[in-house]
Design an enzyme around this catalytic site. Structure first.
Site, PDB file in Angstrom:
ATOM      1  N   PRO A 165       0.777  -1.245   0.000  1.00 60.55           N
ATOM      2  CA  PRO A 165       0.000   0.000   0.000  1.00 60.55           C
ATOM      3  C   PRO A 165       0.808   1.295   0.000  1.00 60.55           C
ATOM      4  O   PRO A 165       0.765   2.088   0.952  1.00 60.55           O
ATOM      5  CB  PRO A 165      -0.853  -0.137   1.259  1.00 60.55           C
ATOM      6  CG  PRO A 165      -0.004  -0.957   2.172  1.00 60.55           C
ATOM      7  CD  PRO A 165       0.714  -1.939   1.280  1.00 60.55           C
ATOM      8  N   CYS A 166       1.492   1.548  -1.098  1.00 60.37           N
ATOM      9  CA  CYS A 166       2.259   2.794  -1.214  1.00 60.37           C
ATOM     10  C   CYS A 166       1.340   4.013  -1.234  1.00 60.37           C
ATOM     11  O   CYS A 166       1.783   5.123  -0.942  1.00 60.37           O
ATOM     12  CB  CYS A 166       3.147   2.759  -2.453  1.00 60.37           C
ATOM     13  SG  CYS A 166       2.290   2.467  -3.997  1.00 60.37           S
ATOM     14  N   HIS A 167       0.061   3.806  -1.522  1.00 60.65           N
ATOM     15  CA  HIS A 167      -0.886   4.929  -1.506  1.00 60.65           C
ATOM     16  C   HIS A 167      -1.113   5.467  -0.093  1.00 60.65           C
ATOM     17  O   HIS A 167      -1.612   6.562   0.065  1.00 60.65           O
ATOM     18  CB  HIS A 167      -2.221   4.517  -2.155  1.00 60.65           C
ATOM     19  CG  HIS A 167      -2.920   3.395  -1.449  1.00 60.65           C
ATOM     20  ND1 HIS A 167      -2.580   2.069  -1.640  1.00 60.65           N
ATOM     21  CD2 HIS A 167      -3.929   3.404  -0.555  1.00 60.65           C
ATOM     22  CE1 HIS A 167      -3.366   1.304  -0.894  1.00 60.65           C
ATOM     23  NE2 HIS A 167      -4.187   2.093  -0.219  1.00 60.65           N
TER      24      HIS A 167
END
Length: 163
Positions: free
Chosen positions: A120-122
Site C-alpha cells: 500500500p504505497c498509496h
C-alpha cells in the site's frame, strides 16, 4: 509469465505472475479488452481485488514475487506493515528502516513499487500531511484513501490517522 487484466472502479489493472507469485499489479490507462485466464493465482488475485473494492477485504493474502533491490524490498516490506486506512510519512518509513536520512530514497523506492494497492504505497503521504506522488496518479491515490477511510468507518474499525 502469466498475465490477467481486469476492470476496477479506478480503471483496468494488469496483474503479472510467475511460478513464485505475483510480480506486478499496475494500472493501465488504455481500454484494452480484459484478459481471460484460468490460472488459479491470477483468479485469486482478481477475487481479492474485487473484495477490496467492495469493502470486504482489508489485507491481501497472496504470494508475492516483485523484483527490486535489497533497499527497495526493505521499503516495500515496511509499506506492507501500514495498517488499512492509516497513513505514514516517508520520514516514518525511513525511521522504521533505521535510516532516518533516507527519506528521498524511500520516496524513490515507494515510487517503484510494482504491486500497487497490495503493497500500500498509496498510504504514504508527505511530512506536512499532503498527498504526494503516486504512480497511478494523485486522483487514484485520493480515491483509495477515501475508500479505505469510508470502509473503516462503516466497519467501525477506526478513523483515518496520520502517524
Amino acid at each position: 509469465m502469466k498475465q490477467l487484466q481486469f476492470a476496477t472502479p479506478l480503471g483496468p489493472l494488469v496483474v503479472t505472475a510467475n511460478a513464485k507469485g505475483i510480480e506486478s499489479v499496475l494500472f493501465r490507462d488504455n481500454s484494452e479488452a480484459p484478459d481471460q485466464s484460468n490460472d488459479t493465482l491470477l483468479l485469486d488475485c482478481k477475487a481479492q481485488f474485487d473484495a477490496y473494492f467492495a469493502g470486504s477485504l482489508q489485507q491481501f493474502d497472496l504470494p508475492l514475487a516483485a523484483q527490486g533491490t535489497e533497499f527497495q524490498q526493505a521499503v516495500w516490506q515496511q509499506l506492507s506493515k501500514i495498517p488499512f486506512a492509516q497513513l505514514r510519512s516517508y520520514s516514518h518509513i525511513a525511521q522504521a528502516l533505521n535510516n532516518p536520512k533516507a527519506v528521498r530514497a524511500v520516496g524513490a523506492a515507494n515510487g517503484r513499487n510494482p504491486l500497487t494497492i497490495i503493497v500500500p504505497c498509496h498510504r504514504v503521504i508527505g511530512a506536512n500531511g499532503t498527498l504526494t506522488g503516486y504512480a497511478g496518479g494523485l486522483e487514484r491515490k485520493d480515491w483509495l484513501l477515501k475508500h479505505e477511510q469510508n470502509t473503516a468507518l462503516a466497519l467501525g474499525l477506526f478513523k483515518l490517522e496520520a502517524h
